[in-house]
Design a protein around this motif. Structure first.
Motif, PDB file in Angstrom:
ATOM      1  N   ASN A 289     -75.488 -31.373  -3.100  1.00  0.00           N
ATOM      2  CA  ASN A 289     -75.117 -30.076  -2.566  1.00  0.00           C
ATOM      3  C   ASN A 289     -74.590 -30.175  -1.145  1.00  0.00           C
ATOM      4  N   ASN A 290     -74.416 -31.423  -0.693  1.00  0.00           N
ATOM      5  CA  ASN A 290     -73.773 -31.586   0.593  1.00  0.00           C
ATOM      6  C   ASN A 290     -72.288 -31.871   0.422  1.00  0.00           C
ATOM      7  N   LEU A 291     -71.845 -32.014  -0.802  1.00  0.00           N
ATOM      8  CA  LEU A 291     -70.419 -32.185  -1.053  1.00  0.00           C
ATOM      9  C   LEU A 291     -69.884 -30.825  -1.455  1.00  0.00           C
ATOM     10  N   TYR A 292     -68.861 -30.402  -0.757  1.00  0.00           N
ATOM     11  CA  TYR A 292     -68.286 -29.111  -1.118  1.00  0.00           C
ATOM     12  C   TYR A 292     -67.522 -29.296  -2.412  1.00  0.00           C
ATOM     13  N   SER A 293     -68.130 -28.940  -3.527  1.00  0.00           N
ATOM     14  CA  SER A 293     -67.470 -29.121  -4.824  1.00  0.00           C
ATOM     15  C   SER A 293     -66.633 -27.873  -5.057  1.00  0.00           C
ATOM     16  N   ASP A 294     -65.429 -27.916  -4.533  1.00  0.00           N
ATOM     17  CA  ASP A 294     -64.626 -26.701  -4.538  1.00  0.00           C
ATOM     18  C   ASP A 294     -64.012 -26.438  -5.900  1.00  0.00           C
ATOM     19  N   ILE A 295     -63.701 -25.190  -6.099  1.00  0.00           N
ATOM     20  CA  ILE A 295     -62.980 -24.792  -7.300  1.00  0.00           C
ATOM     21  C   ILE A 295     -61.497 -24.906  -6.962  1.00  0.00           C
ATOM     22  N   GLU A 296     -60.814 -25.745  -7.721  1.00  0.00           N
ATOM     23  CA  GLU A 296     -59.383 -25.949  -7.451  1.00  0.00           C
ATOM     24  C   GLU A 296     -58.552 -25.153  -8.443  1.00  0.00           C
ATOM     25  N   ASN A 297     -57.549 -24.532  -7.913  1.00  0.00           N
ATOM     26  CA  ASN A 297     -56.660 -23.731  -8.753  1.00  0.00           C
ATOM     27  C   ASN A 297     -55.564 -24.621  -9.326  1.00  0.00           C
ATOM     28  N   ILE A 298     -55.502 -24.751 -10.648  1.00  0.00           N
ATOM     29  CA  ILE A 298     -54.471 -25.605 -11.264  1.00  0.00           C
ATOM     30  C   ILE A 298     -53.199 -24.781 -11.474  1.00  0.00           C
ATOM     31  N   ASN A 299     -53.341 -23.649 -12.113  1.00  0.00           N
ATOM     32  CA  ASN A 299     -52.226 -22.697 -12.150  1.00  0.00           C
ATOM     33  C   ASN A 299     -52.845 -21.301 -12.140  1.00  0.00           C
ATOM     34  N   SER A 300     -52.080 -20.298 -12.475  1.00  0.00           N
ATOM     35  CA  SER A 300     -52.493 -18.917 -12.185  1.00  0.00           C
ATOM     36  C   SER A 300     -53.835 -18.556 -12.827  1.00  0.00           C
ATOM     37  N   ASN A 301     -54.118 -19.090 -14.000  1.00  0.00           N
ATOM     38  CA  ASN A 301     -55.390 -18.663 -14.612  1.00  0.00           C
ATOM     39  C   ASN A 301     -56.279 -19.832 -14.998  1.00  0.00           C
ATOM     40  N   LYS A 302     -56.002 -20.988 -14.436  1.00  0.00           N
ATOM     41  CA  LYS A 302     -56.840 -22.146 -14.757  1.00  0.00           C
ATOM     42  C   LYS A 302     -57.368 -22.804 -13.485  1.00  0.00           C
ATOM     43  N   PHE A 303     -58.648 -23.176 -13.584  1.00  0.00           N
ATOM     44  CA  PHE A 303     -59.321 -23.764 -12.418  1.00  0.00           C
ATOM     45  C   PHE A 303     -60.121 -24.982 -12.878  1.00  0.00           C
ATOM     46  N   LYS A 304     -60.468 -25.796 -11.939  1.00  0.00           N
ATOM     47  CA  LYS A 304     -61.363 -26.911 -12.242  1.00  0.00           C
ATOM     48  C   LYS A 304     -62.312 -27.106 -11.063  1.00  0.00           C
ATOM     49  N   ARG A 305     -63.405 -27.832 -11.338  1.00  0.00           N
ATOM     50  CA  ARG A 305     -64.400 -28.053 -10.295  1.00  0.00           C
ATOM     51  C   ARG A 305     -64.955 -29.465 -10.415  1.00  0.00           C
ATOM     52  N   THR A 306     -65.183 -30.100  -9.280  1.00  0.00           N
ATOM     53  CA  THR A 306     -65.670 -31.491  -9.276  1.00  0.00           C
ATOM     54  C   THR A 306     -67.035 -31.565  -8.610  1.00  0.00           C
ATOM     55  N   TYR A 307     -67.955 -32.301  -9.247  1.00  0.00           N
ATOM     56  CA  TYR A 307     -69.292 -32.530  -8.694  1.00  0.00           C
ATOM     57  C   TYR A 307     -69.493 -34.020  -8.493  1.00  0.00           C
ATOM     58  N   SER A 308     -70.349 -34.370  -7.544  1.00  0.00           N
ATOM     59  CA  SER A 308     -70.708 -35.788  -7.427  1.00  0.00           C
ATOM     60  C   SER A 308     -72.224 -35.942  -7.485  1.00  0.00           C
ATOM     61  N   PHE A 309     -72.641 -37.116  -7.956  1.00  0.00           N
ATOM     62  CA  PHE A 309     -74.062 -37.434  -8.133  1.00  0.00           C
ATOM     63  C   PHE A 309     -74.308 -38.842  -7.601  1.00  0.00           C
TER      64      PHE A 309
END
Lengths: 338, 184
Positions: A289-309
Motif C-alpha cells: 500500500n506504499n505503491l500508488y497502484s493507479d488506475i490507468e485510462n486505456i481508452n474512453s471506457n476502459k481502465f486497468k490497475r497494477t498492484y505489487s507484492f
C-alpha cells in the motif's frame, strides 16, 4: 489438515531471518567498556585482543544508538534480492560541500524498485555530530540516459515522475563521522536504464534542536550493471478462474524484487473497490500500500490497475493464487509457471 | 596473549572467559552474536529494542559466566538469558505492531518497510492463539530450528515438558489455521 501439512505450513510461516548482526562494532565497544570498568576496579592493565575490530570511541555500557537496518533496505523482498547478489556496489570519491561529503555506496534497480544507498561524511566543525538525528536529501532528481525522469522531488508532479512512491530509511551511524541511509522509489515499470544521473543541491542535517541546511551541487553518474538492465523476470500463465466475472487479471510478472499483478480492463468504479491478495508457497501477501497502484485510462471506457507484492523470483513459487473480491465478485485465479 | 581462536572450541573459550580472559570473552560473544541477533529479531521489531536485549544479555553473561558449571551448556544458557531479556522488553514496552507508520507518497522515516510489518503481523496473528510460553517454544522450534532437547536446555525445563507444550500449541494452531482458512 494432517500433521505433516501443519508442520510444512508452520515452517513456511516463519521466514528464515538468519542474517548477520549489524551491531558488531557496538558490541565491541560495550565489551571494552565492561573490561575497563573491571580493570579500573582491579587495577590491571588491559591486554588488547588481536581480533577486536572496532577502533572508534563510542559510548559505553548503557548508552543506545540511533540505529537502522544495515541492509540496503529492510524490506524482506529487497533483502532476499540483495542476498542473492542483486546489488551493485559503487566505487567513487566523496563530493564535499560545506563540510558534508556524500557518495553513492550501492544501488539496485528493477521494474518496480529502485534503492540507492548514500554514504555521508560530516565534518565535526560543520555541526556537532553527536547532535545529528537524521540526514535527508532535499529535492533529489534522478534521470537516465534517455532523459526518463525516474524521480523529481524538486518539481514533483505525478504525471511527470515514473516513481509513484518514495521514501528514505532512517540514517545509520557507521563511524564517528560517517552515516548511511537509503533512498527508495517504487514504480509500475522503471525503464531498462543503462545510466542513472542523480542531482541535488540541499542536504538537511536534522539535529536535536534545529535543522541545518547544507548547500552544494552534488551530481552522480551510475552505470547500471548488465543484470539490472536486462532483468530476469518469470511469467505465469493462468490455469483457472480468470474467465468468470468482470474482473480479469491481465498480467502476472515476477521480478527480482517483487510481483506485479495487473487487472482490467474494467470500469473505473469497479477497479476502485477491490480487495486483492496473493497466496504462494502457503503464504499470504497483501498488495504494497506504499505503491500508488493507479488506475490507468486505456481508452474512453476502459481502465486497468497494477498492484505489487513482496514475492520474488527467489521465492520460486510454482503456483500463484490471486484472490480478488469486491461487492459483486469473489474469485480465485490460479497461475502456474510458464 | 596470543592464540589461534579458530582452533579453540566454544568450551575452551568459556573456560578461559571464566578465568577473566577478556580476549576469549570477546571471541565467545562474537561466535554467538548472529544467533542472538536472529533470535531477538523473532520477537522484537525495532533495532533499538533488539540491541537493548542483546546489550543487557551480554552484560549479564559477562557478570555471571563464572557461575556456569558446565561449559558445554554455554550456548543454551546465553540464549535463555536473551529470551528473558527480550520478554522483559516486550512487556515493558507493550510492543504493538499497529504503531508502525506506513509510507506516504513522498517521504518516510519508517525503519521497516510495510511488507516486513505485514509479514510479522501475519505471524503475530497466527501466534495470538498461544500463551507466552507456547509462543516461545513454537518460535524456537519452527523459527530457529532448535530441537526439543535444545529448547529444554535453553528454558531449563525437561524435554517431556517441552514436548507436551509443543503438542498443545500445535493443536491450538491447527484449530486456528483451519477456522481461518489459512491453509489452501
Amino acid at each position: 489438515m494432517n500433521n505433516n501439512e501443519l508442520d510444512e505450513f508452520l515452517k513456511k510461516s516463519f521466514k528464515d531471518d538468519s542474517c548477520d548482526s549489524p551491531f558488531t562494532d557496538e558490541i565491541d565497544n560495550l565489551m571494552n567498556g565492561l573490561y575497563k570498568k573491571r580493570k579500573r576496579r582491579n587495577k590491571f592493565l588491559l591486554a588488547i585482543p588481536i581480533l577486536l575490530v572496532s577502533t572508534t570511541a563510542f559510548a559505553v555500557a548503557y548508552n543506545t544508538f540511533n540505529l537502522s537496518s544495515v541492509n540496503i533496505d529492510s524490506s524482506s523482498a529487497i533483502e532476499l534480492a540483495v542476498q542473492n547478489g542483486y546489488i551493485q556496489h559503487v566505487d567513487m570519491e566523496m563530493q564535499t560541500f560545506e563540510g558534508v561529503g556524500i557518495k553513492v555506496e550501492r544501488f539496485l534497480m528493477d521494474d518496480i524498485n529502485l534503492d540507492i544507498t548514500f554514504k555521508y561524511k560530516v565534518d565535526n566543525n560543520t555541526v556537532n555530530i553527536d547532535d545529528i538525528k537524521d540526514l535527508s536529501i532535499q529535492d533529489i532528481i534522478i534521470y537516465d540516459e534517455n532523459n526518463n525522469i525516474i524521480h523529481n522531488s524538486k518539481n514533483y508532479s505525478y504525471e511527470n515522475n515514473l516513481s509513484k512512491a518514495t521514501g528514505h530509511t532512517k540514517v545509520k551511524k557507521i563511524s564517528n563521522e560517517t552515516f548511511e541511509n537509503t533512498f527508495f522509489a517504487q514504480a509500475n515499470n522503471f525503464p531498462n536504464s543503462q545510466k542513472l544521473y542523480i542531482e541535488f543541491e540541499t542536504v538537511n542535517l536534522n539535529c536535536k534542536k534545529a535543522t541545518k541546511k547544507i548547500n552544494g551541487k552534488w551530481k552522480f553518474e551510475l552505470d547500471v550493471p548488465e543484470n539490472m538492465v536486462n532483468r530476469e523476470e518469470v511469467s505465469y500463465k493462468c490455469t483457472s478462474g480468470n474467465n468468470e466475472g468482470n474482473i480479469i487479471v491481465n498480467e502476472v510478472k515476477l521480478t527480482n524484487t517483487g510481483l506485479i499483478v495487473q487487472i482490467g480492463p474494467n470500469s473505473e468504479e469497479l477497479l476502485n473497490n477491490i480487495d486483492i491478495e496473493v497466496i504462494a508457497n502457503n503464504k499470504k501477501y497483501k498488495a504494497n500500500n506504499n505503491l500508488y497502484s493507479d488506475i490507468e485510462n486505456i481508452n474512453s471506457n476502459k481502465f486497468k490497475r497494477t498492484y505489487s507484492f513482496n514475492l520474488t523470483i527467489y521465492d520460486e513459487p510454482n503456483e500463484i493464487i490471486i484472490k480478488i473480491k469486491n461487492d459483486k465478485e469473489n474469485k480465485k485465479i490460479v497461475f502456474t509457471r510458464n | 596473549m596470543e592464540y589461534n581462536a579458530k582452533d579453540m572450541s566454544l568450551e575452551e573459550l568459556v573456560r578461559r572467559a571464566k578465568r577473566k580472559d577478556d580476549a576469549s570473552f570477546t571471541i565467545l560473544i562474537h561466535k554467538i552474536e548472529n544467533e542472538m541477533y536472529s533470535l531477538a529479531k523473532m520477537r522484537l521489531y525495532e533495532n533499538e529494542d533488539i540491541y537493548e536485549a542483546m546489550q543487557n544479555s551480554i552484560i549479564l553473561i559477562y557478570k555471571n559466566i563464572k557461575k556456569l558449571k558446565d561449559e558445554k551448556l554455554f550456548r543454551t544458557w546465553a540464549m535463555r538469558i536473551l529470551i528473558n531479556e527480550s520478554l522483559k522488553i516486550i512487556k515493558k514496552k507493550k510492543i504493538d505492531l499497529e504503531k508502525y507508520t506506513t509510507f506516504d507518497e513522498k517521504t518516510s522515516v519508517s525503519d521497516y518497510r510495510i511488507d516486513e510489518i505485514e509479514s510479522r503481523k501475519n505471524l503475530e496473528c497466527l501466534l495470538k492463539c498461544l500463551n507466552e510460553s507456547e509462543k516461545v517454544v513454537i518460535t524456537l522450534y519452527y523459527g530457529k530450528k532448535y530441537t526439543t532437547k535444545d529448547i529444554a536446555e535453553i528454558l531449563a525445563e525437561s524435554e517431556g515438558t517441552i514436548k507436551s507444550r509443543m503438542s498443545r500449541a500445535r493443536l491450538k494452531l491447527k484449530k486456528y489455521i483451519e477456522e481461518e482458512h489459512l491453509y489452501e
